[in-house]
Design a protein around this motif. Structure first.
Motif, PDB file in Angstrom:
ATOM      1  N   SER A  75       2.606   7.534   8.049  1.00  0.00           N
ATOM      2  CA  SER A  75       3.003   9.041   7.885  1.00  0.00           C
ATOM      3  C   SER A  75       2.196   9.823   8.934  1.00  0.00           C
ATOM      4  CB  SER A  75       2.639   9.457   6.821  1.00  0.00           C
ATOM      5  OG  SER A  75       1.409   9.313   6.521  1.00  0.00           O
ATOM      6  N   GLY A  99       5.085   6.392   3.793  1.00  0.00           N
ATOM      7  CA  GLY A  99       4.519   7.073   3.094  1.00  0.00           C
ATOM      8  C   GLY A  99       4.134   4.986   2.308  1.00  0.00           C
ATOM      9  N   ARG A 100       4.770   4.436   2.895  1.00  0.00           N
ATOM     10  CA  ARG A 100       4.335   3.000   2.098  1.00  0.00           C
ATOM     11  C   ARG A 100       4.158   1.578   2.985  1.00  0.00           C
ATOM     12  NH1 ARG A 100       8.027   5.745  -0.984  1.00  0.00           N
ATOM     13  NH2 ARG A 100       7.509   5.535  -3.020  1.00  0.00           N
ATOM     14  N   GLU A 143      -4.885   9.315   4.142  1.00  0.00           N
ATOM     15  CA  GLU A 143      -5.834   8.361   5.229  1.00  0.00           C
ATOM     16  C   GLU A 143      -4.346   7.716   6.093  1.00  0.00           C
ATOM     17  OE1 GLU A 143      -6.175   3.812   3.091  1.00  0.00           O
ATOM     18  OE2 GLU A 143      -4.412   5.313   1.849  1.00  0.00           O
ATOM     19  N   ARG A 202       0.861  -1.228  -0.069  1.00  0.00           N
ATOM     20  CA  ARG A 202      -0.024  -0.351  -0.151  1.00  0.00           C
ATOM     21  C   ARG A 202       0.649   0.929  -0.438  1.00  0.00           C
ATOM     22  NH1 ARG A 202      -5.125  -0.050   2.524  1.00  0.00           N
ATOM     23  NH2 ARG A 202      -4.734   2.379   1.744  1.00  0.00           N
ATOM     24  N   ARG A 203       0.655   2.290  -0.672  1.00  0.00           N
ATOM     25  CA  ARG A 203       0.797   3.205  -0.537  1.00  0.00           C
ATOM     26  C   ARG A 203      -0.057   4.684   0.210  1.00  0.00           C
ATOM     27  NH1 ARG A 203       5.087   6.181  -4.306  1.00  0.00           N
ATOM     28  NH2 ARG A 203       4.738   8.385  -3.530  1.00  0.00           N
ATOM     29  N   VAL A 204       0.217   5.196   1.106  1.00  0.00           N
ATOM     30  CA  VAL A 204      -0.392   5.616   1.740  1.00  0.00           C
ATOM     31  C   VAL A 204      -1.296   6.980   1.142  1.00  0.00           C
ATOM     32  CG1 VAL A 204       1.592   7.406   3.017  1.00  0.00           C
ATOM     33  CG2 VAL A 204      -1.630   6.946   4.212  1.00  0.00           C
ATOM     34  N   GLU A 205      -2.461   7.046   1.111  1.00  0.00           N
ATOM     35  CA  GLU A 205      -3.323   7.759   0.311  1.00  0.00           C
ATOM     36  C   GLU A 205      -3.237   9.919   1.648  1.00  0.00           C
ATOM     37  OE1 GLU A 205      -4.288   8.195  -3.017  1.00  0.00           O
ATOM     38  OE2 GLU A 205      -3.497   5.922  -3.244  1.00  0.00           O
ATOM     39  N   PHE A 206      -3.483  10.570   0.308  1.00  0.00           N
ATOM     40  CA  PHE A 206      -3.473  12.069   1.153  1.00  0.00           C
ATOM     41  C   PHE A 206      -4.969  11.926   2.077  1.00  0.00           C
ATOM     42  CE2 PHE A 206      -5.267  16.604   2.847  1.00  0.00           C
ATOM     43  CZ  PHE A 206      -4.329  16.171   2.646  1.00  0.00           C
TER      44      PHE A 206
END
Length: 126
Positions: free
Chosen positions: A19, A96-97, A12, A6-10
């Motif tokens: 983050s 962020g990941r 989230e 997963r890459r974090v969405e703004f």
């Protein structure tokens, strides 16, 4: 391997955190029996340290394998239990990941090592 990347969405929030707010001082690389504060872990992620977290119910043999992963790159890796009811048996976080694995298998451990190799040193404050 039963893992998701997963890459974090703004805006989230992931569990474990990848983050967000941080502590003034990061948790130093190493092995932990008791988890550092979440804000210290996020501060470590910002500095490019990979944080590998596992459920406290994980068997000792698998924990020893995670410690071996940390020992291979001791200055860039934290291994710590996570008692926040994260949805994974083991997770590797970079800033962020997130790599989350529902079960710890040999293939999942390979994925954790590959994740660490790819994202170590990639934090915005590294």
């Amino acid at each position: 391997a039963g893992c998701v990347l997963r890459r974090v969405e703004f805006g989230e929030r992931l569990n474990p955190s990848v983050s967000g707010p941080t502590a003034a001082s990061p948790a130093p690389p190493g092995l932990y029996d008791d988890a550092p504060d979440a804000l210290e872990l996020v501060a470590a992620l910002r500095r490019g340290i990979i944080v590998i977290q596992f459920r406290p119910t994980l068997d000792e043999a698998r924990i020893a394998e995670l410690r071996g992963i940390q020992a291979a790159f001791p200055t860039g890796t934290i291994v710590t239990p996570n008692d926040t009811a994260m949805p994974y048996e083991v997770a590797a976080a970079g800033y962020g990941r997130l790599l989350g694995c529902s079960r710890v298998t040999d293939t999942a451990l390979d994925a954790v090592q590959l994740f660490r190799g790819r994202f170590v040193g990639m934090g915005p404050d590294a």
